[in-house]
Design a protein around this motif. Sequence first.
Motif, PDB file in Angstrom:
ATOM      1  N   ASN A 128       0.869  -1.288  -0.058  1.00  0.00           N
ATOM      2  CA  ASN A 128      -0.030  -0.242   0.308  1.00  0.00           C
ATOM      3  C   ASN A 128       0.782   1.377   0.072  1.00  0.00           C
ATOM      4  N   ARG A 129       0.877   2.468  -0.769  1.00  0.00           N
ATOM      5  CA  ARG A 129       1.666   3.240  -0.942  1.00  0.00           C
ATOM      6  C   ARG A 129       1.459   4.132   0.348  1.00  0.00           C
ATOM      7  N   LEU A 130       0.547   4.282   0.751  1.00  0.00           N
ATOM      8  CA  LEU A 130       0.189   5.063   2.589  1.00  0.00           C
ATOM      9  C   LEU A 130       1.657   4.500   2.872  1.00  0.00           C
ATOM     10  N   VAL A 131       1.358   2.937   3.087  1.00  0.00           N
ATOM     11  CA  VAL A 131       2.464   2.536   4.106  1.00  0.00           C
ATOM     12  C   VAL A 131       3.449   2.543   3.254  1.00  0.00           C
ATOM     13  N   VAL A 132       4.510   2.845   2.352  1.00  0.00           N
ATOM     14  CA  VAL A 132       5.177   3.377   1.911  1.00  0.00           C
ATOM     15  C   VAL A 132       5.774   4.227   1.940  1.00  0.00           C
ATOM     16  N   ASP A 133       4.777   5.490   1.466  1.00  0.00           N
ATOM     17  CA  ASP A 133       5.204   7.001   2.044  1.00  0.00           C
ATOM     18  C   ASP A 133       5.250   7.000   3.739  1.00  0.00           C
ATOM     19  N   PHE A 134       4.467   6.182   4.457  1.00  0.00           N
ATOM     20  CA  PHE A 134       4.669   6.271   6.102  1.00  0.00           C
ATOM     21  C   PHE A 134       5.672   6.079   6.407  1.00  0.00           C
ATOM     22  N   LEU A 135       6.898   4.813   6.225  1.00  0.00           N
ATOM     23  CA  LEU A 135       8.245   4.177   6.309  1.00  0.00           C
ATOM     24  C   LEU A 135       8.845   5.083   6.059  1.00  0.00           C
ATOM     25  N   CYS A 136       9.132   5.954   5.018  1.00  0.00           N
ATOM     26  CA  CYS A 136       9.620   6.861   4.211  1.00  0.00           C
ATOM     27  C   CYS A 136      10.244   7.997   4.587  1.00  0.00           C
TER      28      CYS A 136
END
Length: 870
Positions: free
Chosen positions: A315-323
């Motif tokens: 999920n892109r939200l997860v990607v952006d959040f971890l970044c």
Amino acid sequence: MDHFEVIKNENGKIVDFLDNIELEATPEEFVRQYYLRVLHYEYQYPINTLAREVAIHYGSKELKDQLGQPVRADIVVYRTAKAKANKDQGSILLVVECKAPNINTGYNQLVSYIYNTSAEGGVWYNGDAPQYYRRLSAPTNELIDWTGIPRKSEAWDALGQRKKEDLKRPIDIKGMLRQCHNKLHGRGVDGDEDDLTMDMVRLILAKAMDEEKSGEYCEFYCTPEEYRSEVGREAVANRVHRLFKEVVSNNQDVFSEHENISVGARAICDVVIELQRYRLLSDLNDSTDWDIMGHAYEQYTATYLKRKRGQFFTNRLVVDFLCECVGPHYQDIILDPAGGSGGFLTGAMRYVRKKILSSTDTAIAKQRQLDKHRTNLFMVEISKRLVKIAKTAMILNGDGHAGMTQGDSLGDLSNLNEHVLARCGMEKPTVILTNPPFAGASEGRISDPHVLDNFSTGIKWTSRGGEYAPTGERNAEGVPPEMLFFERCLNWIAPGGIIGIVMPKSFLDTQTYFPARKLMFDGYKLLAVINCHKDTFQPHTGVRTCLLIIERFEKDMTAPIDYEIFLAISKKIGQDSEGFPIFKRDHNNAPTEEIDHDFDEILKDYNAFKQNNLIASEYRFAINRSDIDNQLRINPQFYLPNLNETIKQIESIDGIDGWSVTTLGQITTNVKIFKGPRLKSENLLVEHTGDGIEPYYTPSAVLQEKSESAKLLNINFASAKQISTINAVRVHRGDIVITRSGTIGRVSYITKRLDGAIVSDDLIRVRIPDEDIRFYVYQFLQSKQALNQMLKNEYGAVQQHLEPIHISNILIPIPDDWNEVSEIINKSRTQTTMREFLEDGNINLERMTDSLLEGLITRGNKKQNPDTNI
């Protein structure tokens, strides 16, 4: 929500794009409203030149169909706003015929509309892939296939080879990719979705290669003349094949020299005519532009590629959040050792690029930083298919694909790509961001001794003297791949580096993953644990997940005795279980364009935590390392303030005169708390009643008043082992049962109706001979204080579970004198007696009703057939 999304309002109607009036939400109307947006946003036709439901005239008379109904064109594009206002049939430029999805008729209607107006061409569209036509008047009057329709003020003949400087960025990128994919489908191309998607990837790479090459004119094009002849189509295909060969030559580690675009010339041309007017690559300094293109591509591949070997798209939200949490810098060496389709690397690139471009540094400094960052991105992925997907994603996100390589991160690292080893070898990456493949079912575990022998988590652990310890023997049952990836990340990260990793939620508290948790706490600092919402990775997988952020101590650094760890639980992820978006609502309860998730709030609190000024809340708080027990449980749910407050409240009762607190398992010497063996009943299931057939009660059947959902088992078919299991799972009057999976903690009391019934092991049994204690326990287990203690201990990656030990450890206050709770006991007993009375009454009523109906049916049959001996 975007420019091209057609949605229903609160009345269930579509609001017309042109006139803002309410329309019926029919499938055809959705198609029409979408294409109106395409005409306006992609082709730049002003809204005041677009019209829908336009009456078509033959001479001075309005055309009518065979039923005498007026003929109306779905969409008309007028040459001017004045022509639209006057409904001037002589000033129509284009006609569009729209059909509902899966409807393939309507070409003749389009022909009729065009020939009865001044239209120069038209479009037939049913939501899949548009068909374009141009009207020619010389040498004959005919309607022919064309390679598109012109933009506003563009000539029909311009729809061929263009200058690269004239290419436009697509606005509806998702629609563009979907239509290309549908074109391949429409040509009857053999192969499954994976094959078609890979050919789309190859075609996109060929298009990108054309754009990055020197030269004023495009090579990736198809003229109308070429499109209309077999020789011409072959010429187009040959140009595209040459471009892809250059892609292969530049990426020999990923593409074999024999790899090619497999679809035929006609299918290649169909995709070319959809892509040729657009520019896929963009200015490196335009981060938003790159983000839109990359996101659309990631969504496209996620939609059409099948999930294999535990692979699914993060999920892109997860990607952006971890970044955001990890906060990589342009100088960081960033690695994803289980790269998949490249989501984390493209996410890291987006984050770092945005940070660089928003800084106050000079233009030359920014360009140098971007150049350095692109060379610091590395990915290892075992699947060549996914490496191709990832390389394409990185190209469309802004280059940086050189470090994206094929290899096995769980194998011998010396076999990895030389470029990776040289710059991103062991203890060189300063940031690792990854979502490793999960085992899922037990068969996904890794049991290869050549792999396990290289990992400390490949060793079997067991309980010894009350502690969980390694046996020194290889784990013959196999190890989940995500645990091996976790260990590999710990070893691979540079001292002082940070890991952001997605893991199954069961990693946080089950014995299976204890060895990895133990390894983490020996030499590493756990910075944060975030439980993801259950729909985060839907619809690709129902596995529940968590995010961990871990820092490796610097070499020779003395690990702190104690430190704080940030814990959070995400309660909303902006989509439902089908993957459809959920938007925030305004004060009028109308949906906005903002996705409704809580990662922004969690990020804000995590940043506050790092600054030592976190204000703890119910689902975002911190604990000390010293708070973690010897089972190394780090599930945020276990430490929820409100659940732990319940335990504190119960424990406080222990100091009150006449009261003490004990566990449910020790409330009396002969209490039994168990779940029974698993009954495999597939061969016993029947749909009829009869001798030897008994109901089999699931948890929901037990909780229902009449147990309507109970299954039927033919005990006559049971083996000796099944008979033994059946007898072990029978419940008895007075048993207290508790749901232990799915919705946990629902409590019921076994009455006379279910005495001796066969009941699923998904219910934990509490068996207490003493009736007074039993009724007291039954009432307590229905309290909020008891439920909170169950919720504190629930676990599971897909469904939530409880074990008998969790029920046994529930704290319960007991009086020194049981007369203190005699009123509760007596009322509980009375209610149970009344329930049994009601159940007996229901059974008697059913029998009386059945008897009445049988008698009436018999009398009715005799009346209709007086000579029949019934």
